[in-house]
Write a protein that holds these residues in place. Structure first.
Motif, mmCIF file in Angstrom:
data_model
loop_
_atom_site.group_PDB
_atom_site.id
_atom_site.type_symbol
_atom_site.label_atom_id
_atom_site.label_comp_id
_atom_site.label_asym_id
_atom_site.label_seq_id
_atom_site.Cartn_x
_atom_site.Cartn_y
_atom_site.Cartn_z
ATOM 1 N N ASN A 409 0.822 -1.195 0.000
ATOM 2 C CA ASN A 409 0.000 0.000 0.000
ATOM 3 C C ASN A 409 0.867 1.262 0.000
ATOM 4 O OD1 ASN A 409 -2.408 1.465 0.157
ATOM 5 N ND2 ASN A 409 -2.025 1.768 2.325
ATOM 6 N N ASN A 413 1.323 3.541 -3.215
ATOM 7 C CA ASN A 413 0.967 4.960 -3.174
ATOM 8 C C ASN A 413 2.133 5.817 -3.647
ATOM 9 O OD1 ASN A 413 -1.629 4.824 -2.327
ATOM 10 N ND2 ASN A 413 -1.218 5.197 -0.176
ATOM 11 N N ALA A 414 3.332 5.482 -3.150
ATOM 12 C CA ALA A 414 4.508 6.279 -3.495
ATOM 13 C C ALA A 414 4.715 6.267 -5.010
ATOM 14 C CB ALA A 414 5.740 5.734 -2.776
ATOM 15 N N LYS A 416 2.373 5.624 -7.184
ATOM 16 C CA LYS A 416 1.199 6.265 -7.805
ATOM 17 C C LYS A 416 1.335 7.790 -7.809
ATOM 18 C CE LYS A 416 -2.991 5.775 -5.752
ATOM 19 N NZ LYS A 416 -4.243 5.094 -5.409
ATOM 20 N N PHE A 417 1.818 8.333 -6.680
ATOM 21 C CA PHE A 417 1.839 9.791 -6.543
ATOM 22 C C PHE A 417 3.194 10.414 -6.882
ATOM 23 C CE2 PHE A 417 -1.650 8.432 -3.733
ATOM 24 C CZ PHE A 417 -2.684 9.129 -4.346
ATOM 25 N N ASP A 445 9.431 9.051 -1.131
ATOM 26 C CA ASP A 445 9.308 9.279 -2.576
ATOM 27 C C ASP A 445 9.610 10.739 -2.894
ATOM 28 O OD1 ASP A 445 6.898 10.945 -2.516
ATOM 29 O OD2 ASP A 445 5.853 9.136 -1.897
ATOM 30 N N GLY A 449 3.717 14.962 -2.802
ATOM 31 C CA GLY A 449 3.711 15.354 -1.391
ATOM 32 C C GLY A 449 2.308 15.569 -0.847
ATOM 33 N N ILE A 450 2.259 15.869 0.448
ATOM 34 C CA ILE A 450 0.981 16.061 1.138
ATOM 35 C C ILE A 450 1.090 17.352 1.933
ATOM 36 C CG2 ILE A 450 -0.613 15.061 2.839
ATOM 37 C CD1 ILE A 450 0.747 12.331 2.181
ATOM 38 N N VAL A 463 -10.198 9.299 3.750
ATOM 39 C CA VAL A 463 -9.631 10.646 3.586
ATOM 40 C C VAL A 463 -8.612 10.614 2.458
ATOM 41 C CG1 VAL A 463 -8.189 12.412 4.650
ATOM 42 C CG2 VAL A 463 -9.998 11.318 5.963
ATOM 43 N N GLN A 464 -8.763 11.580 1.572
ATOM 44 C CA GLN A 464 -7.793 11.697 0.488
ATOM 45 C C GLN A 464 -7.322 13.135 0.429
ATOM 46 O OE1 GLN A 464 -10.358 9.919 -2.498
ATOM 47 N NE2 GLN A 464 -8.981 8.168 -2.622
ATOM 48 N N ASP A 466 -6.482 15.344 -1.936
ATOM 49 C CA ASP A 466 -7.007 16.363 -2.841
ATOM 50 C C ASP A 466 -7.914 15.660 -3.857
ATOM 51 O OD1 ASP A 466 -7.409 18.265 -4.684
ATOM 52 O OD2 ASP A 466 -5.304 18.574 -5.235
ATOM 53 N N GLY A 475 -8.522 5.479 -6.418
ATOM 54 C CA GLY A 475 -8.261 5.031 -5.041
ATOM 55 C C GLY A 475 -9.483 5.214 -4.167
ATOM 56 N N THR A 476 -9.487 4.451 -3.076
ATOM 57 C CA THR A 476 -10.651 4.456 -2.187
ATOM 58 C C THR A 476 -10.434 5.276 -0.931
ATOM 59 O OG1 THR A 476 -9.744 2.500 -1.141
ATOM 60 C CG2 THR A 476 -11.383 2.147 -2.877
ATOM 61 N N GLY A 477 -9.203 5.616 -0.647
ATOM 62 C CA GLY A 477 -8.912 6.308 0.614
ATOM 63 C C GLY A 477 -8.941 5.353 1.795
ATOM 64 N N LEU A 478 -8.878 4.073 1.524
ATOM 65 C CA LEU A 478 -8.916 3.093 2.617
ATOM 66 C C LEU A 478 -7.547 2.507 2.928
ATOM 67 C CD1 LEU A 478 -12.058 0.847 2.100
ATOM 68 C CD2 LEU A 478 -11.528 2.317 4.013
ATOM 69 N N LEU A 480 -4.479 3.636 3.539
ATOM 70 C CA LEU A 480 -3.695 4.095 4.694
ATOM 71 C C LEU A 480 -4.404 3.766 5.991
ATOM 72 C CD1 LEU A 480 -2.254 7.528 3.518
ATOM 73 C CD2 LEU A 480 -1.110 5.330 3.690
HETATM 74 P P1 ADP Z 1 -6.010 5.710 -1.928
HETATM 75 O O1 ADP Z 1 -4.581 5.729 -2.337
HETATM 76 O O2 ADP Z 1 -6.722 4.470 -2.312
HETATM 77 O O3 ADP Z 1 -6.751 6.953 -2.263
HETATM 78 P P2 ADP Z 1 -4.889 5.717 0.680
HETATM 79 O O4 ADP Z 1 -5.511 5.618 2.002
HETATM 80 O O5 ADP Z 1 -3.814 4.758 0.356
HETATM 81 O O6 ADP Z 1 -6.052 5.654 -0.344
HETATM 82 O O7 ADP Z 1 -4.332 7.167 0.542
HETATM 83 C C1 ADP Z 1 -5.122 8.246 0.942
HETATM 84 C C2 ADP Z 1 -4.647 9.513 0.306
HETATM 85 O O8 ADP Z 1 -3.367 9.875 0.838
HETATM 86 C C3 ADP Z 1 -4.406 9.418 -1.174
HETATM 87 O O9 ADP Z 1 -5.604 9.609 -1.892
HETATM 88 C C4 ADP Z 1 -3.426 10.554 -1.409
HETATM 89 O O10 ADP Z 1 -4.146 11.767 -1.482
HETATM 90 C C5 ADP Z 1 -2.621 10.570 -0.125
HETATM 91 N N1 ADP Z 1 -1.339 9.885 -0.283
HETATM 92 C C6 ADP Z 1 -1.031 8.648 0.136
HETATM 93 N N2 ADP Z 1 0.262 8.346 -0.131
HETATM 94 C C7 ADP Z 1 0.771 9.428 -0.752
HETATM 95 C C8 ADP Z 1 2.067 9.733 -1.276
HETATM 96 N N3 ADP Z 1 3.107 8.875 -1.222
HETATM 97 N N4 ADP Z 1 2.236 10.957 -1.856
HETATM 98 C C9 ADP Z 1 1.211 11.832 -1.908
HETATM 99 N N5 ADP Z 1 -0.024 11.596 -1.415
HETATM 100 C C10 ADP Z 1 -0.248 10.408 -0.839
#
Ligand code: ADP
Length: 955
Positions: A409, A413-414, A416-417, A445, A449-450, A463-464, A466, A475-478, A480
Motif C-alpha cells: 500500500n 501509493n509512493a 502512484k503519486f 518518494d 507530497g501532502i 480521507v484523500q 485532494d 483510489g478508495t482512501g482506505l 492508509l
Molecule cells: P487511496 O490511495 O486508495 O486513495 P490511501 O488511504 O492509500 O487511499 O491514501 C489516501 C490519500 O493519501 C491518497 O488519496 C493521497 O491523497 C494521499 N497519499 C497517500 N500516499 C501518498 C504519497 N506517497 N504521496 C502523496 N499523497 C499520498
C-alpha cells in the motif's frame, strides 16, 4: 478531692457546697466565740484574784513589814482561792519581805515574775500578767498613807478555766450538730431550686436526642437566670425544630430531584445502551453486509476474471480484441483489490482481523514488494530501490502477509503519486532487548507530497489529500486507514512527514520477535573480499546502497555517477586495476553499455567480468555482451542475494556458490510473468458447484489446462456421484444450497472411513471472505483451498500435485479399481515415472516439467519454485515438530499435508510418501509413531534440499 467532687451530680455538689460553707462558717464563729469566752473568763478570774490580793494588801498588819509571821498568816488567807499557788510580799525597794506557797510551786514568785508574761493588763497600780492559758501573775501595790510601801504578788493557776472551757465546747458541738443538720436540711431544700431546672433541661435534651421526643420543651420554674436559660433553651429547640423541618423539606425536595434525575438518567442510559446496541448492530450489520456483498461480488468477479483471462489467452482473438480482454482483466483485478480492501476494512471494524505468527525474513518481504511494484515504477521511469542495512534481526516471527499488505500500500501509493525521481524503501532493525527487534520501515518518494495540515488526517478512513488528484489517480482512501490499523494491531505506530511538491516519507515501526531458527544471511563472504569493482550508477541513493552492499562484502569500490566519468576512469586506469564492473545500463548522460564497449576495446579489460543493471524486464544484453564474455545481466530492482550470487559467479565461476534461497510466492509474480503450463493429467475430476456461471468458468479453465470434469450441482448430488464412481480430485464449492461443501466433505470422509476406501482429494473453492475459512476447510477434511476468483495459473498450481503420473494406472469408470489418493499416486510415482538418478531423492521428470514451464530468458522458474519450497518446507518441518510436541493431531495433519503437496511438486517422492504416512497417522488422532516418522522425514528432507541445491546450482 477535686476529682471526687467532679464525679458528683450537680445536686450533690450543691448540697456539699452548702453544708461545707455552713460548717466552715459555724466553725470559725464557734472558735471566735470560745476564744472570747476563755479570755473573758480568765480575765474575770484574774480580777477576782486581784480583789483578793487587794484585800490582803490593805490589811494594816501586813503592810507594816515588822511582823513577818503575821504577814505570812495574812498572806496565807489567800489559800481560800484554790487557784492561788503562792503569795509574796515585797517592800518598796522590791525586796521580798515574805512569801507563802500553797502547792509544789516550782517557781518562786520572784522567778515567775522574771519569766515572760503575756497579756499584761495594768489598771492603775495593779498588774495582771498571763502565761500560757491558765497561769496568772497578779501584782497589787501595798499603800501606806497614800504611798506605795510595797506590793503583794500572787501566782495562780486558773485551772477552773478548763472546766468552763469544756462546757462551752460541749455546747458549741451541740450547736454545730444542730446547725449542720439545719444546713443539710436547708441545702437539700435549696439545691432543688438550682438543680430542678437543670434536670428539666437535661430531661428534655435526653428525650430529644434519644429520639423519643416525649418531652419537647423544658418547664420554666423561675424568673431568675435559670428561667432565662430555660427560655433560651426552649427557643433554641424551636429554632432547631424549624431548621429541622426546613432541612427535611429540602431533603425531600432533593430526594425528589435526585429521583427525577435518576429516572431521567436511567432513561438516558437505557437510550444510550439502546443506541450503542443499535450502533453495534448497525456496524455489525454493515460489516456483515459488506462481507456478504464482497462475497456476492467476488462470485461474479470469478466469472469476469476467469472469462477475461480465458479470452486474453485465446488464440481466436485479434490484437484489438485481446487488448480489450486484457483491459477487462486488469480492471477486474483492480476491482478485486478494492473489494479486498473493503473486506479488510469491514473485518477490522468488527474486530475479526487476526494476525498470524509464522517465521519469515523481512528482507524477503520487502524485496518481494519491490519486485511486485517494479514494473509499475519502471513504466513511469521511476527508480525503485530498497535499502536494508542490517543482516541481523531480519529473521522474525510475525504476519508476513499483512506486513506485505502494508508495504504494498505504501510503496504502491509512493509509485502512484510520484511522476519523476525515485521511491526508496529503507528498513532499520534495532534489537530493543533480548527478546524482540524493533523494525522501522520507511517509504520515501519524490512525488507530489501532502500538505502539512493533511498529514495527521490522511490515515483516517476515506480521507484523500485532494479530490483532483483522487480523480486523476483513483483510489478508495482506505489503504492508509487499513495500514494504520494493521500497524497498530502489530503493536506499532505509523506516521508521515511530507513537503508538497518535494515528496513524502511514510514510516512505521513494529516490534517483531526474532525467529530463533531463522536462517542467517551468510553470504559467501570471502568470494568478493578484496575485489576491485568499478561501480557506475546515476542515482545517488541507489549508488550509495550498492556501494554499501559491495563494501559490506569487503569489495573495494570506485564509483562514478556518469558514463563520461566512467570512461575517464577507465582511460586513466591500468590493467588489473578492476576485477569487475557493475554498470547501470540507463544513465542520465547516455547508454551505460557504452562504458562496457569502451572497456572491451582495451585488451586488459577485454575479459573483465561485468554486471549490467537493466531497467526493464524486457531489456536484455546485446549480442556482444552476451554471456560467454563474462557478462551478466540483472534487472532492477536488485535483490541483494541475486546481486551477490551473480557477482560471485562472474568473478569466481569455479566456485560452487550456494545460492541463497528466496521465498517468492506465486502471487508476487508480475502480471506479465505467466507460468508456462503443460497439459496435466488428472484421471477423473468432479466439479461440485451450484452456480452455473461459475461452473462454466471452472470448466473452461479446466479445459484450458486440458482437463475435463463431471459436474454436480449440490452436495447430495456430489455424494451420489462419488459413491457411484471414483474421482481423482474433487473441486468443491463451499457454499451451496441443501448440503454445503463442508458438510459434503465431512460426509465423504465418514463414508471413506466406513468403507476403508482411499481418500479422495477435495479442493475447496470458496468466495467466502471472512477469516478462518482455510481452517474450516481443513477441519471439514478438505485437502486444499482455492480462493475465488482464481486464475488459470492458480488452478494449475493447485491441481498439479494431484496429477496422475500414468494415465493407465486408474480407470475412473471402473469402480473395482482402487482410487488413487495423492499419497498413493506419490508412492506410485517413483515406479511409474522416470526413475530417479541413482541415490537421488528427486524425480527428474518432475524437475524437467518445472524447467520446461519457465520462459526462455525470463525468470528461472525452477529456482523460484525451489526457493519457495526450501523456505516453506523448513517452516513446515518446524510446525510439524511443534505440533507433535503439543500433541496436536490436526496441526500435524495440516503441516504434513502441506509438506506432502509441496514435496510432490519438486519431485521429492520418498519425502512425499513419508509426509503421507505422517498425515495418515495424524488422521487417526494418535501420534505414537509420529516421532519415528518425523526423524525419517527430517533426514529425507535434508537429502532433498542438498539435491535441489545441486539442481539449481547446475542450472
Ligand atoms: P487511496 O490511495 O486508495 O486513495 P490511501 O488511504 O492509500 O487511499 O491514501 C489516501 C490519500 O493519501 C491518497 O488519496 C493521497 O491523497 C494521499 N497519499 C497517500 N500516499 C501518498 C504519497 N506517497 N504521496 C502523496 N499523497 C499520498
Amino acid at each position: 478531692m477535686k476529682n471526687w467532687i467532679s464525679h458528683l451530680s450537680l445536686a450533690a455538689k450543691l448540697r456539699f457546697m452548702i453544708v461545707y460553707a455552713a460548717g466552715a462558717a459555724l466553725l470559725v464563729a464557734s472558735t471566735l466565740y470560745i476564744t472570747g469566752e476563755v479570755l473573758s473568763l480568765r480575765q474575770s478570774l484574774a480580777e477576782q484574784l486581784v480583789t483578793l490580793a487587794r484585800s490582803v494588801a490593805q490589811d494594816e498588819s501586813s503592810v507594816n513589814f515588822a511582823n513577818r509571821p503575821l504577814a505570812q498568816t495574812i498572806l496565807g488567807s489567800l489559800r481560800v482561792d484554790p487557784s492561788v499557788r503562792s503569795v509574796a510580799l515585797y517592800d518598796a525597794g522590791g525586796r521580798l519581805f515574805t512569801s507563802v506557797s500553797f502547792a509544789d510551786q516550782r517557781h518562786s514568785a520572784a522567778e515567775q515574775f522574771q519569766q515572760r508574761w503575756t497579756g499584761a493588763t495594768a489598771d492603775g497600780n495593779q498588774t495582771i500578767r498571763f502565761r500560757g492559758l491558765t497561769l496568772a501573775h497578779i501584782q497589787v501595790p501595798v499603800m501606806k498613807s497614800g504611798v506605795v510601801a510595797g506590793s503583794v504578788q500572787v501566782d495562780a493557776d486558773l485551772e477552773q478555766l478548763y472546766a468552763q472551757l469544756q462546757r462551752s465546747l460541749e455546747l458549741m458541738c451541740l450547736a454545730l450538730i444542730l446547725a449542720g443538720t439545719v444546713a443539710i436540711f436547708l441545702a437539700t431544700r435549696l439545691e432543688r431550686v438550682i438543680s430542678a431546672p437543670i434536670d428539666e433541661l437535661l430531661a428534655v435534651a435526653r428525650s430529644i436526642s434519644s429520639g423519643q421526643r416525649s418531652k419537647l420543651r423544658a418547664l420554666k420554674q423561675s424568673d431568675d437566670e435559670m428561667g432565662t436559660l430555660v427560655d433560651a433553651f426552649n427557643r433554641m429547640l424551636s429554632e432547631l425544630e424549624r431548621r429541622d423541618l426546613s432541612l427535611r423539606m429540602y431533603q425531600n425536595d432533593l430526594e425528589k430531584m435526585v429521583q427525577e434525575r435518576t429516572v431521567r438518567l436511567d432513561a438516558a442510559v437505557a437510550e444510550a445502551r439502546e443506541a450503542v446496541a443499535r450502533a453495534e448492530g448497525a456496524s455489525r450489520a454493515k460489516s456483515e453486509f459488506l462481507a456478504r456483498m464482497s462475497h456476492e461480488i467476488r462470485t461474479p468477479m470469478n466469472a469476469v476474471l476467469g472469462m477475461a483471462e480465458l479470452l486474453r489467452t485465446s488464440k481466436a482473438l485479434d490484437d484489438r480484441q485481446r487488448r480489450y480482454a486484457v483491459t477487462i482483466h486488469q480492471s477486474g483485478a483492480a476491482l478485486l483489490s478494492i473489494i479486498n480492501d473493503i473486506l479488510d476494512y469491514s473485518k477490522m471494524e468488527v474486530g475479526k482481523l487476526e494476525l498470524e505468527s509464522a517465521p519469515f525474513n523481512v528482507r524477503d518481504v520487502v524485496e518481494d514488494v519491490i519486485e511486485t511494484l517494479a514494473e509499475r515504477a519502471q513504466s513511469k521511469g521511476l527508480e525503485l530501490m530498497c535499502d536494508i542495512a542490517e543482516n541481523k534481526g531480519l529473521a522474525v516471527l510475525g504476519d508476513a502477509k499483512r506486513l506485505r499488505q502494508i508495504l504494498i500500500n505504501l510503496v504502491g501509493n509512493a509509485v502512484k503519486f510520484t511522476q519523476r525521481g525515485e521511491v526508496r524503501v529503507a528498513v532499520r532493525c534495532t534489537p530493543d532487548d533480548l527478546l524482540n527487534s524493533a523494525v522501522t520501515f520507511e517509504v520515501a518518494d519524490t512525488g507530489i507530497g501532502i500538505r502539512p495540515e493533511n498529514c495527521a488526517t490522511i490515515f483516517e478512513s476515506f480521507v484523500q489529500e485532494d479530490p483532483s488528484t483522487t480523480r486523476q489517480h483513483g483510489g478508495t482512501g482506505l489503504g492508509l486507514a487499513i495500514s494504520k490499523q494493521l500497524v497498530e494491531l502489530m503493536g506499532g505506530t505509523i506516521g508521515v512527514s511530507s513537503e508538497p511538491g518535494k515528496g513524502s516519507r511514510f514510516h512505521f515501526s513494529i516490534t517483531l520477535a526474532p525467529d530463533p531458527e531463522g536462517r542467517r544471511e551468510s553470504d559467501h563472504a570471502a568470494a568478493l573480499s578484496g575485489m576491485r569493482i568499478l561501480l557506475m550508477e546515476g542515482n545517488a541513493n541507489l549508488r550509495r546502497i550498492l556501494r554499501k552492499q559491495l563494501t559490506g562484502w569487503d569489495a573495494k569500490v570506485t564509483e562514478t555517477d556518469s558514463v563520461r566519468k566512467a570512461i575517464q576512469v577507465l582511460d586513466g586506469s591500468f590493467g588489473g586495476q578492476f576485477d569487475a564492473f557493475v554498470l547501470d545500463s540507463r544513465m542520465p548522460d547516455g547508454d551505460g553499455l557504452d562504458v562496457l564497449t569502451a572497456a572491451r576495446k582495451r585488451p586488459e579489460f577485454a575479459n573483465t567480468p561485468a554486471l549490467i543493471i537493466g531497467s526493464s524486464p524486457a531489456a536484455g544484453p546485446a549480442a556482444e555482451h552476451q554471456p560467454g564474455r563474462r557478462v551478466a545481466w540483472l534487472n532492477k530492482p536488485l535483490r541483494r542475494s541475486e546481486l551477490h550470487t551473480t557477482l560471485v559467479s562472474l568473478v569466481a565461476p569455479d566456485l560452487n556458490v550456494t545460492r541463497r534461497l528466496q521465498v517468492i510466492s506465486v502471487q508476487n509474480q508480475n502480471e506479465t510473468q505467466q507460468l508456462r503450463r503443460e497439459p496435466i493429467s488428472i484421471g477423473q475430476l468432479l466439479l461440485v458447484e451450484d452456480n452455473p456461471v461459475n461452473q462454466e468458468v471452472a470448466l473452461a479453465m479446466l479445459g484450458e489446462l486440458g482437463l475435463t470434469a463431471q459436474c454436480a450441482c449440490n452436495g447430495e448430488e456430489a455424494l451420489e456421484k462419488l459413491a457411484a464412481a471414483r474421482y481423482d480430485v474433487v473441486l468443491m464449492d463451499c457454499h451451496m444450497p441443501k448440503l454445503d461443501g463442508y458438510a459434503t466433505t465431512r460426509r465423504l470422509r465418514e463414508l471413506e472411513g466406513q468403507s476403508g476406501a482411499p481418500r479422495t482429494p477435495v479442493i475447496a473453492l470458496t468466495a467466502n471472505a471472512l477469516s478462518g475459512d482455510a481452517e474450516r476447510c481443513l477441519a471439514a477434511g478438505m485437502d486444499g483451498y482455492l480462493s475465488k476468483p482464481f486464475s488459470v495459473d492458480e488452478l494449475y498450481v493447485t491441481l498439479k500435485p494431484y496429477e496422475r503420473r500414468s494415465p493407465a494406472s486408474t480407470r475412473p469408470s471402473d469402480p473395482a479399481t482402487p482410487r488413487a489418493a495423492p499419497e498413493a499416486q506419490a508412492a506410485a510415482a517413483g515406479s511409474r515415472s522416470e526413475p530417479a538418478a541413482a541415490g537421488s531423492p528427486l524425480d527428474q521428470q518432475a524437475l524437467r516439467q518445472i524447467r520446461s514451464l519457465g520462459k526462455p530468458g525470463g525468470i528461472d522458474l525452477l529456482k523460484r519454485i525451489v526457493d519457495l519450497y526450501v523456505g516453506n518446507s523448513r517452516g513446515l518441518i518446524d510446525s510439524l515438530r511443534e505440533a507433535i510436541i503439543r500433541n496436536d493431531p490436526p496441526a500435524v495433519h495440516q503441516a504434513a499435508h502441506s509438506l506432502k503437496s509441496s514435496s510432490a511438486n519438486v519431485g521429492a517422492t520418498r519425502l512425499t510418501e513419508l509426509c503421507a504416512a505422517l498425515e495418515a497417522t495424524a488422521k487417526t488422532g494418535k501420534l505414537a509413531s509420529a516421532w519415528a516418522l518425523l526423524d525419517r522425514l527430517v533426514e529425507e528432507h535434508s537429502r532433498v534440499l542438498l539435491a535441489l541445491e545441486g539442481e539449481t546450482a547446475a542450472a
